[in-house]
Design a protein around this motif. Structure first.
Motif, short mmCIF file in Angstrom:
data_model
loop_
_atom_site.label_atom_id
_atom_site.label_comp_id
_atom_site.label_asym_id
_atom_site.label_seq_id
_atom_site.Cartn_x
_atom_site.Cartn_y
_atom_site.Cartn_z
N ILE A 43 8.41 37.01 98.58
CA ILE A 43 7.28 36.55 98.86
C ILE A 43 6.48 36.12 97.73
CG2 ILE A 43 5.09 37.23 100.03
CD1 ILE A 43 6.62 39.28 101.60
N TYR A 44 6.31 36.93 96.68
CA TYR A 44 5.53 36.60 95.51
C TYR A 44 6.17 35.46 94.49
CZ TYR A 44 7.42 39.99 91.83
OH TYR A 44 8.12 40.41 91.02
N ILE A 45 7.47 35.42 94.37
CA ILE A 45 7.93 34.61 93.18
C ILE A 45 7.80 32.90 93.71
CG2 ILE A 45 9.75 33.71 91.93
CD1 ILE A 45 10.66 36.62 91.91
N PRO A 46 8.18 32.62 94.86
CA PRO A 46 8.05 31.08 95.14
C PRO A 46 6.52 30.87 95.31
CG PRO A 46 9.54 32.22 97.00
CD PRO A 46 9.07 33.36 95.88
N THR A 47 5.92 31.73 96.19
CA THR A 47 4.23 31.33 96.13
C THR A 47 3.54 31.44 94.81
OG1 THR A 47 4.69 33.18 97.96
CG2 THR A 47 2.48 32.09 97.81
N GLY A 48 3.91 32.49 93.92
CA GLY A 48 3.10 32.50 92.69
C GLY A 48 3.37 31.35 91.84
N ILE A 49 4.65 30.73 91.86
CA ILE A 49 4.98 29.71 91.14
C ILE A 49 4.31 28.31 91.77
CG2 ILE A 49 6.84 28.03 90.44
CD1 ILE A 49 8.42 30.54 89.99
N PHE A 50 4.39 28.33 93.10
CA PHE A 50 3.76 26.97 93.66
C PHE A 50 2.30 26.94 93.35
CE2 PHE A 50 2.01 25.36 97.49
CZ PHE A 50 2.05 24.14 97.41
N LEU A 51 1.56 28.05 93.72
CA LEU A 51 0.23 28.06 93.62
C LEU A 51 -0.02 27.98 92.07
CD1 LEU A 51 -0.84 30.99 95.81
CD2 LEU A 51 -1.19 28.61 96.15
N GLY A 52 0.78 28.43 91.19
CA GLY A 52 0.14 28.32 89.62
C GLY A 52 0.46 26.71 89.30
N ILE A 53 1.35 25.96 90.09
CA ILE A 53 1.58 24.76 89.29
C ILE A 53 0.35 24.11 90.15
CG2 ILE A 53 2.99 22.91 89.92
CD1 ILE A 53 5.36 24.62 89.74
N VAL A 54 0.09 24.13 91.19
CA VAL A 54 -0.99 23.52 92.14
C VAL A 54 -2.20 23.54 91.35
CG1 VAL A 54 -2.54 23.43 93.99
CG2 VAL A 54 -0.09 23.39 94.47
N ALA A 55 -2.73 24.79 90.83
CA ALA A 55 -3.80 25.25 90.13
C ALA A 55 -3.82 24.36 88.78
CB ALA A 55 -3.93 26.69 89.84
N ALA A 56 -2.62 24.42 88.13
CA ALA A 56 -2.48 23.62 86.74
C ALA A 56 -2.91 21.96 87.13
CB ALA A 56 -1.25 24.06 86.27
N PHE A 57 -2.22 21.60 87.97
CA PHE A 57 -2.58 20.11 88.43
C PHE A 57 -3.81 19.89 88.70
CE2 PHE A 57 2.05 19.72 88.23
CZ PHE A 57 2.26 18.46 87.66
N ARG A 58 -4.45 20.84 89.05
CA ARG A 58 -5.90 20.56 89.52
C ARG A 58 -6.80 21.40 88.55
NH1 ARG A 58 -4.18 17.36 92.02
NH2 ARG A 58 -3.49 16.82 94.15
N LYS A 59 -6.65 21.34 87.41
CA LYS A 59 -7.19 22.09 86.56
C LYS A 59 -8.77 21.85 86.56
CE LYS A 59 -7.40 23.18 81.68
NZ LYS A 59 -7.90 22.45 80.39
N ASN A 60 -9.47 22.82 86.59
CA ASN A 60 -11.02 22.92 86.64
C ASN A 60 -11.48 22.32 87.76
OD1 ASN A 60 -11.24 24.57 84.22
ND2 ASN A 60 -11.09 22.69 82.98
N LYS A 61 -10.82 21.94 88.72
CA LYS A 61 -11.35 21.34 89.91
C LYS A 61 -11.61 22.81 90.94
CE LYS A 61 -10.97 17.15 89.05
NZ LYS A 61 -9.44 16.66 88.88
N TRP A 62 -12.14 22.43 92.21
CA TRP A 62 -12.35 23.66 92.84
C TRP A 62 -11.36 24.42 93.36
CZ3 TRP A 62 -10.96 24.28 97.81
CH2 TRP A 62 -10.20 22.91 98.42
N LEU A 63 -9.99 23.68 93.42
CA LEU A 63 -9.14 24.20 94.26
C LEU A 63 -8.18 25.37 93.01
CD1 LEU A 63 -6.99 24.49 96.48
CD2 LEU A 63 -5.55 22.83 95.47
N ASP A 64 -8.48 24.80 91.78
CA ASP A 64 -8.04 25.70 90.65
C ASP A 64 -8.76 26.78 90.52
OD1 ASP A 64 -6.94 26.60 88.31
OD2 ASP A 64 -8.37 25.45 87.11
N GLN A 65 -10.21 26.54 90.54
CA GLN A 65 -11.31 27.82 90.43
C GLN A 65 -10.73 28.58 91.67
OE1 GLN A 65 -13.87 27.78 88.40
NE2 GLN A 65 -13.84 26.00 87.23
N THR A 66 -10.48 28.33 92.74
CA THR A 66 -10.42 29.21 93.99
C THR A 66 -9.48 30.15 93.50
OG1 THR A 66 -11.23 27.33 95.34
CG2 THR A 66 -10.61 29.42 96.41
N ILE A 67 -8.29 29.27 93.18
CA ILE A 67 -6.95 30.21 93.04
C ILE A 67 -7.05 31.09 92.09
CG2 ILE A 67 -4.47 29.79 92.55
CD1 ILE A 67 -4.38 27.24 94.01
N SER A 68 -7.64 30.81 91.01
CA SER A 68 -7.71 31.32 89.69
C SER A 68 -8.56 32.72 90.10
CB SER A 68 -8.32 30.69 88.30
OG SER A 68 -7.27 29.67 88.21
#
Lengths: 314, 300
Positions: A108-133
């Protein structure tokens, strides 16, 4: 690399030795005499004496420790006081169950974690990143029993999708018990999920700012190709280590999660042993947990050193 | 380069130094950019206040049973409803907060004080005892904390002093390590060297030269450790190995409430919500403190 490996291996042995000393001395000075506990308060002195001799409690402490440690290493873990069953078989059976639960958690956590981490990085400082972080930061320290209880409340009692108890049939196959593993699996996954997300995000952000990624984009490579060949290859390095470390931390979570879901794993066995003051069982389960923990830490170090050669020469 | 321009640049330099904003101003400026951290800090302080004065002003005695009014849903008379013995859940949560802060707080404080002392001495003097102590701490840190807590509690028994001791023992190695690494780098700095050369006493060097420079890190480290301590104390309570009933410990309340969830969900929702809020607030606050003291990267 060999020197590094040997040094780490030496540390694992040292850890195991000191931990065994700690566990032995802590459990041996347990309040209460084992023989009295087994035979009851009205046992005759000679019966008590016989049992002490049988359990080896009349020998000097250091002899007891050495023979206890040797027996542990060769797999002679003795008999459980409360269930009379052989400890080794009992623990190994539970270990298999804990392993299945940990596997579901990792899936559960390895694929989800990597996926969300990459998404957050590509949207750095946008609302999606802020929400995830922010969400992951918030959940990083939430105890398993709180998240677990909330999950049970929602999915087991209100929605009735998954069972609240994971008391499984001992001979059931992995596929058959899978529905019962979902809720405890999510519970142990959540804490680690936050760590994986944060690690993936920060390393991806770092890689995205490098010259080689910029030039890869500028020379017109497809974004998917850059992501796979340039970004992920480098960004996932620290994540691999975090994952290896997190597997060690899963064990702590297992103790609480298994108790919450009545899941028959090693963690719950340890709690059972503690509440029944079952000395051999306490010693064997905690030694096993220490062993798994230090071995996973060892592999985490080795993987890290293999992937990042700078570490070896520190 | 002639003498006068050299003089001038020196004066300018002094002027610049004098015009530099103070440390506190810088910290405050950085803090203002962390709305989440401020929110977390405010909530955290609110909880702290609640733990201090809350138990004096609660509407009901946390132990008072009222069987006629058992398992009542939240109402103006009982904000968070009543439990299976008719006890007021709101009052129990407030009184329970004192236990959490007291056990987690004094355990962490003990860990910070002893750990910092050991770290300071170990780092300052070095040598064989430093090496042995650090290896021992490495080993202690490579045992799962919850396992160590359980085995320790089996031995010393589940009492309040026992729990404080467990928290302190568990977090002491990490505090010592953080302190030691800072001392190692600080003791080679010029200002420490200077103090040593002008013949200051060791105590002066420790308290006036070294320790003030470690305060920020220890504050971040301590507040992080404190949120772990809350976590640990509540988890042990949940497992029934921490504070014993009828204590209003949050973990214990959640454990007791599990069996009543389908008929009285408020028994579970309110303690679980409260502990989540406190831990989330503490985490946000710690993260903010880290950004305030270490703006780049946020690493210790």
């Amino acid at each position: 690399m060999l020197r590094f490996t040997l040094r780490r291996l030496g540390f694992v042995l040292l850890t195991f030795l000191i931990a065994s000393l700690l566990i032995f001395s802590l459990t041996e000075i347990l309040p209460g005499d084992v023989a009295t506990m087994v035979l009851g308060r009205f046992a005759t002195p000679s019966a008590l004496q016989n049992l002490r001799a049988k359990l080896g409690l009349d020998r000097p402490v250091y002899i007891q420790y050495i023979s206890w440690l040797t027996n542990f290493i060769i797999g002679k873990w003795g008999d459980s006081i409360s269930t009379q069953a052989e400890v080794f078989g009992l623990v190994m059976h539970r270990l298999k169950n804990s392993g299945m639960l940990a596997l579901v958690g990792c899936l559960i956590y390895i694929p989800t974690g990597i996926f969300l981490g990459i998404v957050a990085a590509f949207r750095k400082n946008k609302w999606l990143d802020q929400t995830i972080s922010m969400t992951s930061l918030a959940f990083i320290g939430l105890p398993e029993f709180v998240t677990g209880v909330i999950l049970i409340a929602i999915f087991a009692i209100k929605l009735r999708i998954f069972p609240a108890s994971s008391a499984i049939d001992p001979d059931a196959r992995f596929i058959e018990i899978l529905p019962q593993l979902v809720l405890p699996g999510i519970t142990i996954a959540l804490t680690n999920l936050a760590y994986v997300i944060r690690m993936t995000r920060s390393s991806t952000v770092e890689v995205l700012q490098t010259e080689y990624v910029r030039s890869a984009y500028l020379k017109g490579l497809r974004p998917g190709y850059v992501l796979r060949k340039h970004v992920l290859r480098n960004a996932l390095l620290p994540t691999v280590t975090i994952i290896a470390i997190s597997i060690a931390y899963l064990i702590g979570g297992l103790i609480i999660t298994e108790s919450l879901f009545s899941y028959p794993g090693v963690g719950r066995l340890l709690l059972f042993a503690i509440s029944h003051r079952d000395l051999p069982l306490i010693q064997a389960t905690s030694m096993l947990i220490v062993l798994i923990f230090s071995v996973s830490n060892f592999f985490a170090d080795i993987i890290y050193a293999y992937l990042d050669p700078r570490i070896r020469y520190k | 380069m002639n003498g006068s321009s050299d003089e001038k640049s020196k004066n300018e330099e002094i002027q610049n130094l004098q015009n530099q904003p103070g440390k506190l101003t810088i910290y405050w400026k950085r803090l203002k950019r962390q709305p989440f951290a401020i929110g977390g800090g405010v909530i955290f302080l609110f909880f702290l206040l609640m733990a201090i004065i809350g138990p004096l002003v609660v509407p009901y005695n946390y132990q008072a049973q009222d069987i006629a009014n058992r398992l009542k849903p939240p109402s103006p008379a009982h904000f968070y409803g009543t439990d299976q013995y008719g006890r007021d859940v709101f009052s129990r949560i407030i009184v329970g907060s004192r236990g959490i802060f007291l056990l987690g707080g004094s355990g962490t404080l003990l860990a910070v004080v002893i750990g910092a002392t050991l770290g300071l001495l170990s780092g300052y003097y070095g040598g064989l005892s430093d090496e042995v102590l650090m290896r021992l701490f490495d080993v202690l840190l490579s045992i799962p904390p919850i396992l160590l807590a359980l085995v320790l509690l089996v031995t010393i028994g589940p009492s309040k002093p026992g729990l404080i001791l467990v928290v302190a023992l568990l977090y002491l190695p990490i505090e010592a390590r953080v302190m030691r690494s800072m001392v190692l780098s600080l003791k080679t700095k010029e200002f420490v060297e200077a103090a040593r050369i002008r013949g200051e006493k060791k105590l002066y060097i420790w308290f006036r030269e070294i320790l003030p420079n470690t305060l920020g890190s220890m504050l971040v480290e301590g507040s992080m450790r404190f949120s772990y301590a809350i976590f640990l104390v509540a988890s042990l309570g949940f497992l029934g190995l921490g504070v014993q009933p009828p204590s209003p410990d949050w973990g214990l309340q959640i454990n007791e409430a599990r069996g009543w969830f389908s008929i009285a969900p408020w028994l579970l929702i309110f303690p679980a919500g409260t502990i989540s809020l406190l831990i989330i607030a503490a985490n946000l606050m710690t993260d903010g403190l880290r950004h305030v003291f270490y703006p780049i990267g946020g690493e210790i």
